[in-house]
Design a protein around this motif. Structure first.
Motif, PDB file in Angstrom:
ATOM      1  N   PHE A  34     -12.477  -2.995  -3.075  1.00  0.00           N
ATOM      2  CA  PHE A  34     -11.126  -3.929  -3.129  1.00  0.00           C
ATOM      3  C   PHE A  34     -11.504  -5.067  -2.779  1.00  0.00           C
ATOM      4  N   LYS A  35     -10.923  -6.433  -3.488  1.00  0.00           N
ATOM      5  CA  LYS A  35     -10.808  -7.657  -2.977  1.00  0.00           C
ATOM      6  C   LYS A  35     -10.029  -7.763  -1.691  1.00  0.00           C
ATOM      7  N   TYR A  36     -10.304  -8.361  -0.813  1.00  0.00           N
ATOM      8  CA  TYR A  36      -9.400  -8.598   0.392  1.00  0.00           C
ATOM      9  C   TYR A  36      -8.207  -9.140  -0.208  1.00  0.00           C
ATOM     10  N   SER A  37      -7.222  -8.824   0.427  1.00  0.00           N
ATOM     11  CA  SER A  37      -5.723  -9.601   0.223  1.00  0.00           C
ATOM     12  C   SER A  37      -5.149  -9.655   1.445  1.00  0.00           C
ATOM     13  N   PRO A  38      -4.844 -10.895   1.888  1.00  0.00           N
ATOM     14  CA  PRO A  38      -4.142 -11.077   3.206  1.00  0.00           C
ATOM     15  C   PRO A  38      -2.727 -10.535   3.133  1.00  0.00           C
ATOM     16  N   ARG A  39      -2.248  -9.703   4.163  1.00  0.00           N
ATOM     17  CA  ARG A  39      -1.075  -9.287   4.246  1.00  0.00           C
ATOM     18  C   ARG A  39      -0.187  -9.709   5.270  1.00  0.00           C
ATOM     19  N   PRO A  40       0.585 -10.635   4.969  1.00  0.00           N
ATOM     20  CA  PRO A  40       1.564 -11.020   6.036  1.00  0.00           C
ATOM     21  C   PRO A  40       2.027 -10.120   7.156  1.00  0.00           C
ATOM     22  N   LEU A  87     -15.269   8.753   3.479  1.00  0.00           N
ATOM     23  CA  LEU A  87     -15.284   8.063   4.808  1.00  0.00           C
ATOM     24  C   LEU A  87     -15.439   6.673   4.703  1.00  0.00           C
ATOM     25  N   PRO A  88     -14.552   5.965   4.963  1.00  0.00           N
ATOM     26  CA  PRO A  88     -14.355   4.346   4.593  1.00  0.00           C
ATOM     27  C   PRO A  88     -15.283   3.633   5.505  1.00  0.00           C
ATOM     28  N   LEU A  89     -15.875   2.997   4.972  1.00  0.00           N
ATOM     29  CA  LEU A  89     -17.149   2.079   5.498  1.00  0.00           C
ATOM     30  C   LEU A  89     -16.508   0.553   5.813  1.00  0.00           C
ATOM     31  N   GLN A  90     -15.870   0.242   4.834  1.00  0.00           N
ATOM     32  CA  GLN A  90     -15.136  -1.119   4.923  1.00  0.00           C
ATOM     33  C   GLN A  90     -16.329  -2.441   4.557  1.00  0.00           C
ATOM     34  N   SER A  91     -17.129  -2.327   5.570  1.00  0.00           N
ATOM     35  CA  SER A  91     -18.249  -3.416   5.450  1.00  0.00           C
ATOM     36  C   SER A  91     -19.429  -2.977   5.871  1.00  0.00           C
ATOM     37  N   ALA A 147       2.422  -1.200  -0.164  1.00  0.00           N
ATOM     38  CA  ALA A 147       2.094  -2.755   0.381  1.00  0.00           C
ATOM     39  C   ALA A 147       0.802  -3.049   0.622  1.00  0.00           C
ATOM     40  N   ILE A 148      -0.179  -2.345   0.378  1.00  0.00           N
ATOM     41  CA  ILE A 148      -1.360  -2.351   0.977  1.00  0.00           C
ATOM     42  C   ILE A 148      -2.106  -3.782   0.552  1.00  0.00           C
ATOM     43  N   ARG A 149      -1.958  -4.107  -0.758  1.00  0.00           N
ATOM     44  CA  ARG A 149      -2.457  -5.304  -1.244  1.00  0.00           C
ATOM     45  C   ARG A 149      -1.437  -6.039  -2.076  1.00  0.00           C
ATOM     46  N   GLU A 150      -1.483  -7.516  -2.269  1.00  0.00           N
ATOM     47  CA  GLU A 150      -0.355  -8.138  -2.637  1.00  0.00           C
ATOM     48  C   GLU A 150      -0.417  -7.762  -4.175  1.00  0.00           C
ATOM     49  N   THR A 163      -7.846  -5.387  11.413  1.00  0.00           N
ATOM     50  CA  THR A 163      -6.938  -6.776  11.314  1.00  0.00           C
ATOM     51  C   THR A 163      -6.568  -6.922   9.878  1.00  0.00           C
ATOM     52  N   PHE A 164      -6.838  -6.425   8.784  1.00  0.00           N
ATOM     53  CA  PHE A 164      -6.957  -6.721   7.420  1.00  0.00           C
ATOM     54  C   PHE A 164      -5.473  -5.907   6.974  1.00  0.00           C
ATOM     55  N   CYS A 165      -4.785  -4.768   7.887  1.00  0.00           N
ATOM     56  CA  CYS A 165      -4.238  -3.626   7.542  1.00  0.00           C
ATOM     57  C   CYS A 165      -2.675  -3.797   7.940  1.00  0.00           C
ATOM     58  N   ILE A 166      -1.951  -3.465   6.948  1.00  0.00           N
ATOM     59  CA  ILE A 166      -0.545  -3.545   7.132  1.00  0.00           C
ATOM     60  C   ILE A 166       0.129  -2.241   7.779  1.00  0.00           C
ATOM     61  N   THR A 194     -16.309   6.486  -0.378  1.00  0.00           N
ATOM     62  CA  THR A 194     -16.016   5.678   0.573  1.00  0.00           C
ATOM     63  C   THR A 194     -15.006   4.301   0.076  1.00  0.00           C
ATOM     64  N   ASP A 195     -14.673   3.496   1.124  1.00  0.00           N
ATOM     65  CA  ASP A 195     -13.855   2.317   0.803  1.00  0.00           C
ATOM     66  C   ASP A 195     -14.429   0.918   1.187  1.00  0.00           C
ATOM     67  N   ILE A 196     -14.423  -0.080   0.335  1.00  0.00           N
ATOM     68  CA  ILE A 196     -15.173  -1.169   0.825  1.00  0.00           C
ATOM     69  C   ILE A 196     -14.162  -2.214   0.399  1.00  0.00           C
ATOM     70  N   ILE A 197     -14.088  -3.446   1.256  1.00  0.00           N
ATOM     71  CA  ILE A 197     -13.305  -4.539   1.075  1.00  0.00           C
ATOM     72  C   ILE A 197     -14.441  -5.757   0.794  1.00  0.00           C
ATOM     73  N   VAL A 198     -14.219  -6.555  -0.152  1.00  0.00           N
ATOM     74  CA  VAL A 198     -15.119  -7.777  -0.378  1.00  0.00           C
ATOM     75  C   VAL A 198     -14.212  -8.982  -0.090  1.00  0.00           C
TER      76      VAL A 198
HETATM   77  N1  5AD Z   1      -6.869  -6.004   1.442  1.00  0.00           N
HETATM   78  C1  5AD Z   1      -7.922  -5.242   0.677  1.00  0.00           C
HETATM   79  N2  5AD Z   1      -7.814  -3.961   1.037  1.00  0.00           N
HETATM   80  C2  5AD Z   1      -7.449  -3.607   1.979  1.00  0.00           C
HETATM   81  N3  5AD Z   1      -7.316  -2.298   2.129  1.00  0.00           N
HETATM   82  C3  5AD Z   1      -6.398  -1.832   3.435  1.00  0.00           C
HETATM   83  N4  5AD Z   1      -5.802  -3.264   3.562  1.00  0.00           N
HETATM   84  C4  5AD Z   1      -6.376  -4.276   2.615  1.00  0.00           C
HETATM   85  C5  5AD Z   1      -6.149  -5.530   2.272  1.00  0.00           C
HETATM   86  N5  5AD Z   1      -5.396  -6.095   3.189  1.00  0.00           N
HETATM   87  C6  5AD Z   1      -8.037  -0.943   1.506  1.00  0.00           C
HETATM   88  C7  5AD Z   1      -8.991  -0.500   2.695  1.00  0.00           C
HETATM   89  C8  5AD Z   1      -8.446   1.014   2.893  1.00  0.00           C
HETATM   90  C9  5AD Z   1      -7.928   1.426   1.719  1.00  0.00           C
HETATM   91  C10 5AD Z   1      -6.768   2.209   1.447  1.00  0.00           C
HETATM   92  O1  5AD Z   1      -7.407   0.157   1.294  1.00  0.00           O
HETATM   93  O2  5AD Z   1     -10.274  -0.275   2.120  1.00  0.00           O
HETATM   94  O3  5AD Z   1      -9.404   1.906   3.248  1.00  0.00           O
END
Ligand code: 5AD
Ligand code: SF4
Length: 445
Positions: A328-334, A256-260, A49-52, A159-162, A296-300
């Protein structure tokens, strides 16, 4: 009557490990695994369920699987995992052919739940604060690599994470059970252990922290490599770094996830570190383990990410110099905190940002891989590439896919390969047709 189970797995390695756990539980209850859904009387889909996008894909797949129920109405269709926990009864409303919805804390009772689901639609989505499944023996897939979940859940609430909502609170397996699983895997012939957890380095059982667990696992014979994923930067203690450096079975690679790369975005993500703190940590890690490969992991496109914030991420990735990155592209998770925040980056701009980062990382990965040319890397042999059976592959200590012409090597051997060429995703031994990129990329599929 023998029961036949078909299981499909989506998402992260935790899910792969959970599917093996379910296979173990159901194997003991008399089920045999089959490779095709049309041969099964129980079909399970372990979901993400991590992204839509992940949920959309699974809805599509569930639609296809429901036809087995039309042809053979006795078939039980079960949905397990994070999407099951996230959507609960809504899943049955949307796909009425689903008989069972079981969340990540319900797998111990899976055989009974399936029996219940034969009679009526069944929902098992109560989360547990204590369930770790540490005492259950998973049915591990063949290969060189054994996944061992050492902790479950997450307390970080980015805050982005389900994840904290679907996998519940953080809890660690007793150290004795982890080490018993490692010994068991070694006895079964596995050569590599991967410790898994949402914040794997937050592991703690009494006096045994993550560093101590690595140190103890390092002593177990038969195991050649011990890896782990994913650590949280703020849990990466000096002790853990020292243990990594001291344990000869822990290879020089760290995800080592940085995210931003922007402090204001990191603060709104609630990542609890600044870019400077992260880079200081990277400095410490590199001093302890010179030449270590980082990924790493990055969210844009997180809400409020300005052009300037994005440029800061670009610059940070350049400075840090990752060997590889998941972007990854940011994906809002209800359900997650940021889902209510106004999205300020439109789809087109997210695409522009992700494309740029992927392109730049690809160039960087190629350069990093090319720097291995003429050196010798140690490879844990996994098997033949899919398209060219005479070319085999394995991972180097830097966790790079390495392709080499097969001679007498066996699966599980540790061998030395002299690198002659590189692609952005792999390094190639002498004699591998570098032009045959397809074979190389195939390994990764
Ligand atoms: N939108 C996009 N990427 C996400 N991740 C987690 N939640 C979201 C989200 N809502 C990414 C993060 C995390 C990886 C497993 O998935 O980068 O480290
Ligand atoms: Fe999600 Fe953050 Fe926990 Fe990772 S640490 S699982 S990104 S909440």
């Amino acid at each position: 009557m023998e029961r036949r189970l078909y299981i499909e797995t989506y998402g992260c390695q935790m899910n792969v490990a959970d599917s093996e756990l379910m296979l173990g539980q159901l194997g003991r209850a008399g089920y045999r695994r089959v490779e095709r859904a049309d041969e099964a009387d129980v079909i399970l889909v372990n979901t993400c369920a991590i992204r839509e996008h992940a949920e959309q894909r699974i809805y599509g797949r569930l639609g296809e699987l429901t036809r087995h129920k039309l042809r053979r109405p006795g078939v039980v269709l079960g949905v397990a995992g994070c999407m099951a926990q996230h959507l609960r009864a809504k899943l049955i409303e949307r796909v009425p052919q689903v008989d069972l919805v079981v969340g990540p804390d319900g797998y111990r009772r899976l055989p009974e739940l399936i029996e219940e689901a034969r009679a009526e639609p069944t929902l098992a989505v109560r989360s547990s604060r204590v369930e770790t499944y540490g005492d259950l023996v998973p049915a591990r897939a063949d290969g060189v690599r054994a996944w061992v979940s050492i902790m479950r859940g997450c307390d970080k609430f980015c805050t982005f994470c389900i994840v904290p909502y679907v996998r519940g609170r953080e809890r660690s397996l007793p150290a004795g059970e982890v080490l018993r699983q490692v010994e068991h895997a070694a006895a079964e012939g596995f050569r590599e252990i991967v410790f898994l957890g949402q914040t794997v380095n937050a592991y703690r059982d009494g006096d045994v922290d993550f560093a101590e667990l690595l140190t103890r696992a390092n002593r177990i014979e038969g195991i050649a490599r011990i890896r782990f994923t994913s650590p949280h930067p703020s849990d990466m203690s000096d002790r853990a770094i020292e243990a990594m450096a001291a344990c000869e079975k822990v290879p020089p690679h760290l995800h080592l996830p940085l995210q931003s790369g922007s402090d204001s975005v990191l603060a709104r993500m609630r990542r609890i570190y600044t870019v400077e703190e992260y880079e200081r940590l990277v400095g410490k890690i590199r001093r302890a383990m010179p030449g270590i490969a980082l990924s790493t992991d990055i969210i844009v496109g997180f809400p409020g990410e300005t052009g300037e914030d994005f440029e800061a991420t670009r610059a940070a990735m350049e400075r840090i110099g990752y060997e590889s990155a998941f972007i990854f592209k940011y994906s809002p998770r209800p359900g997650a905190r940021s889902a209510d925040w106004l999205e300020t980056v439109d789809e087109e701009e997210k695409t522009r940002r992700i494309t740029l980062l992927i392109e730049e990382q690809k160039d960087r990965s190629l350069l990093k891989n090319q720097s291995d040319i003429d050196s010798t890397v140690e490879v844990l042999v996994e098997g033949a590439t899919r398209r060219t059976p005479s070319e085999w592959f394995g991972k180097s200590a830097h966790f790079k896919t390495t392709v080499f012409p097969h001679r007498a090597e066996r699966v599980g051997d540790l061998i030395s390969v002299r690198v002659a060429a590189a692609t952005p995703h792999a390094v190639l031994g002498e004699g591998v047709r570098a032009a045959n990129f397809a074979a190389v990329e195939d390994v990764l599929a």
